[in-house]
Write an enzyme that holds these catalytic residues in place. Sequence first.
Site, PDB file in Angstrom:
ATOM      1  N   GLU A 176     -26.126 -15.028  27.213  1.00  0.00           N
ATOM      2  CA  GLU A 176     -26.676 -16.252  27.888  1.00  0.00           C
ATOM      3  C   GLU A 176     -27.742 -16.999  27.547  1.00  0.00           C
ATOM      4  O   GLU A 176     -28.061 -18.243  27.510  1.00  0.00           O
ATOM      5  CB  GLU A 176     -27.071 -15.769  29.484  1.00  0.00           C
ATOM      6  N   LYS A 182     -27.783 -20.975  26.452  1.00  0.00           N
ATOM      7  CA  LYS A 182     -28.908 -21.812  26.679  1.00  0.00           C
ATOM      8  C   LYS A 182     -29.604 -22.679  25.695  1.00  0.00           C
ATOM      9  O   LYS A 182     -29.674 -23.757  25.603  1.00  0.00           O
ATOM     10  CB  LYS A 182     -30.067 -21.155  27.437  1.00  0.00           C
ATOM     11  N   TRP A 184     -14.993 -39.629  31.700  1.00  0.00           N
ATOM     12  CA  TRP A 184     -15.340 -38.772  30.605  1.00  0.00           C
ATOM     13  C   TRP A 184     -14.286 -38.685  29.648  1.00  0.00           C
ATOM     14  O   TRP A 184     -12.975 -38.332  30.167  1.00  0.00           O
ATOM     15  CB  TRP A 184     -15.644 -37.393  31.135  1.00  0.00           C
ATOM     16  N   GLU A 228     -27.300 -25.003  23.894  1.00  0.00           N
ATOM     17  CA  GLU A 228     -26.540 -26.254  24.769  1.00  0.00           C
ATOM     18  C   GLU A 228     -27.527 -27.374  24.704  1.00  0.00           C
ATOM     19  O   GLU A 228     -27.315 -28.269  24.802  1.00  0.00           O
ATOM     20  CB  GLU A 228     -26.611 -25.673  26.227  1.00  0.00           C
ATOM     21  N   CYS A 267     -15.317 -36.587  35.030  1.00  0.00           N
ATOM     22  CA  CYS A 267     -14.913 -37.825  35.605  1.00  0.00           C
ATOM     23  C   CYS A 267     -15.583 -37.753  37.228  1.00  0.00           C
ATOM     24  O   CYS A 267     -15.531 -36.745  37.686  1.00  0.00           O
ATOM     25  CB  CYS A 267     -13.873 -38.273  35.570  1.00  0.00           C
ATOM     26  N   HIS A 288     -23.569  -3.401  11.548  1.00  0.00           N
ATOM     27  CA  HIS A 288     -21.975  -3.673  11.049  1.00  0.00           C
ATOM     28  C   HIS A 288     -21.802  -5.229  10.735  1.00  0.00           C
ATOM     29  O   HIS A 288     -20.977  -5.538  10.636  1.00  0.00           O
ATOM     30  CB  HIS A 288     -21.109  -3.442  12.071  1.00  0.00           C
ATOM     31  N   ASN A 311      -9.181 -39.003  38.348  1.00  0.00           N
ATOM     32  CA  ASN A 311      -9.915 -37.879  37.691  1.00  0.00           C
ATOM     33  C   ASN A 311      -8.747 -37.106  37.425  1.00  0.00           C
ATOM     34  O   ASN A 311      -7.822 -36.825  38.156  1.00  0.00           O
ATOM     35  CB  ASN A 311     -10.808 -37.085  38.563  1.00  0.00           C
ATOM     36  N   GLY A 312      -8.741 -36.288  36.201  1.00  0.00           N
ATOM     37  CA  GLY A 312      -7.580 -35.117  35.869  1.00  0.00           C
ATOM     38  C   GLY A 312      -6.857 -35.833  34.845  1.00  0.00           C
ATOM     39  O   GLY A 312      -7.169 -36.772  34.117  1.00  0.00           O
ATOM     40  N   ARG A 352     -22.730 -35.165  36.103  1.00  0.00           N
ATOM     41  CA  ARG A 352     -21.365 -34.479  35.689  1.00  0.00           C
ATOM     42  C   ARG A 352     -20.998 -34.802  34.319  1.00  0.00           C
ATOM     43  O   ARG A 352     -20.271 -34.157  33.779  1.00  0.00           O
ATOM     44  CB  ARG A 352     -20.140 -34.899  36.683  1.00  0.00           C
ATOM     45  N   LYS A 403     -21.105 -31.229  33.448  1.00  0.00           N
ATOM     46  CA  LYS A 403     -21.328 -30.430  34.382  1.00  0.00           C
ATOM     47  C   LYS A 403     -20.113 -29.404  34.896  1.00  0.00           C
ATOM     48  O   LYS A 403     -20.071 -28.130  34.685  1.00  0.00           O
ATOM     49  CB  LYS A 403     -22.119 -30.667  35.538  1.00  0.00           C
TER      50      LYS A 403
HETATM   51  O1  M6R Z   1     -18.931 -24.676  37.219  1.00  0.00           O
HETATM   52  P1  M6R Z   1     -18.711 -23.290  36.352  1.00  0.00           P
HETATM   53  O2  M6R Z   1     -19.773 -22.135  36.705  1.00  0.00           O
HETATM   54  O3  M6R Z   1     -17.221 -22.700  36.457  1.00  0.00           O
HETATM   55  O4  M6R Z   1     -18.900 -23.812  34.957  1.00  0.00           O
HETATM   56  C1  M6R Z   1     -18.618 -22.983  33.805  1.00  0.00           C
HETATM   57  C2  M6R Z   1     -19.269 -23.505  32.455  1.00  0.00           C
HETATM   58  O5  M6R Z   1     -18.515 -24.565  32.091  1.00  0.00           O
HETATM   59  C3  M6R Z   1     -20.711 -23.557  32.728  1.00  0.00           C
HETATM   60  O6  M6R Z   1     -21.276 -22.339  32.922  1.00  0.00           O
HETATM   61  C4  M6R Z   1     -21.290 -24.019  31.379  1.00  0.00           C
HETATM   62  O7  M6R Z   1     -21.378 -22.966  30.334  1.00  0.00           O
HETATM   63  C5  M6R Z   1     -22.754 -24.342  31.493  1.00  0.00           C
HETATM   64  N1  M6R Z   1     -22.790 -25.524  30.576  1.00  0.00           N
HETATM   65  C6  M6R Z   1     -23.639 -23.548  31.119  1.00  0.00           C
HETATM   66  O8  M6R Z   1     -25.017 -23.771  30.952  1.00  0.00           O
END
Ligand code: M6R
Length: 605
Positions: free
Chosen positions: A482, A486, A75, A489, A2, A505, A101-102, A27, A600
Amino acid sequence: MCGIVGYIGRRDVAPLLLEGLQRLEYRGYDSAGLVITGPKAAGLKMVKAKGRVRDLEARVPKRFAGTTGIAHTRWATHGAPSDENAHPHLDPENRVAVVHNGIIDNAAELRAKLGADGVVFASETDTEVLTHLIARSEADTLEEKVRQTLKLIEGTYGIAVMHADFADRIVVARNGSPVVLGIGEKEMFVASDVAALVTHTRQVVTLDDGEMATLKADDFRTYTTEGSRTTATPTTVEWEAESYDMGGHDTYMHKEICEQPDAVDRVLRGRIDDRFSTVHLGGLNLDAREARSIRRVKILGCGTSYHAGLIGAGLIESLARIPADAEPASEFRYRNPVVDPDTLYVAVSQSGETYDVLAAVQELKRKGARVLGVVNVVGSAIAREADGGTYVHAGPEVCVVSTKCFTNTVVAFALLALHLGRIRDLSVSDGKRIIEGLRRLPAQISEILTMEDEIKKLAKEYADAKSMMFIGRVRGYPVALEASLKLKEISYIHAEAYPASELKHGPLALIEPALPTVAIVPDDDLLEKNRAALEEIKARSGRILAVAHQEQEKADHTIVVPKNEDELDAILMGIPLQLLAYHTALELGRDIDKPRNLAKSVTVE
Ligand code: M6R
């Protein structure tokens, strides 16, 4: 997640609010709304829409004048995305408007009480209880009405409130969800993220938890939820408005991948001390004696930041010879961890807002631990909560999918590891070797970026895969994790990462021509072991794409990246895989900057 924007001044407010909301789109959200008032507006006028900010804009009437307003991108948490559940929420008399927000933890209980008193709810949200409670308060001032309401609330909030009877002000409050005031000339702004402010002012005041503020067109004041005045000195935002623009790229993700040579240059700038073959990290608040007494390092983060932390732990172990490990902050905080006074805890977060990381930091501090932050957003909640730390200076990262922040965070960990190492047992010559390696990174990243066309062709070749496997060993394993995150996502292709040593294994059972494997194969002491894993996959007719320092005979394709020091290779080996994920997602027609279901900043549990 949000977002909040608010304005009070003399300008036409609706276009300002819409522009602010557009800046917060990155966001992640599912509905939006705004409410305005002004000298010529009778009462509060509100528009809301499920969908994007452009859907909201389409609903704003032509004649919609006002000079004060608050707006929101939502959101969904309590209640599905809909016009009714979008914020702002108004009371039945249309006198009080709230954006929030929250999460209000005791919303169900408060809704039941209000319902028993005859209140009819217009939405399913937790936020609406705030509106009714403020409207029903008999206090004389808006500030007092809000304060009385907040006393009844359990949970987290960043809120902005308008009241038709107090049209000369906006009242805001913060507990666990960011609220930033933007100080202008005879106008004031408020937002949950500086991104919404920087086109208008770079003078900001970030509220602390438990703090409130009253904004009027030509002044503001801050105070605690108990009513005592607080001092708020505006600071200047480091990032310029242009850093939030696309800068000629088709997507923010592409822009941010391409910015990495400059971003890495920035995190190194001014920190290297050639005389002692070390680095200076001014904000650590950790003197040499304290640094020597650390017995263990525990790194906490989520998602990509956790992966950066895994590489960071490896760097700290190898350069500083301190036992180190990383753990998802979201898991750590729920297992009643043993908090050890000789352990240095490091919280990693791009946004500095991730709720699970923030909650872990607060739990650690409550138990007396020393916590450092490795954070990108200056002045963010985690940066403020930590005892010290270092900023990663990647500049604003807008794409939901993190790229340049990952790279800069790993480089920041290399600096921290070098700093700790040189205080302890890392030799001058090894310190010098790592510094030289760090200095080579920006040019080497630029070299990798020139391979984009080649990687694009590979993406076309692998985009039809239903699933992909990523493998790496020791330093290469977090790179595999990672890269796999990527890919899933943004392309929505299922991907799994495994230590190459674990293939036998279990995961080897999956290998067949339809399941490609991406293998991280650096030229280091584990090269032959990694090659053996390629043999195993090939023997089962698996397709292999290797990221390596030299062509790999068993691989169907090899992306050859420049070699750095063994300890720093992981920083470079992830970069072609960012491009692979990007071009695969493009090939599949995905929304690159706003992948489905993701936000985000994850500011709720
Ligand atoms: O803002 P942050 O680095 O704390 O966010 C953590 C994760 O939510 C963030 O890295 C998320 O995994 C991303 N979408 C990765 O691309």
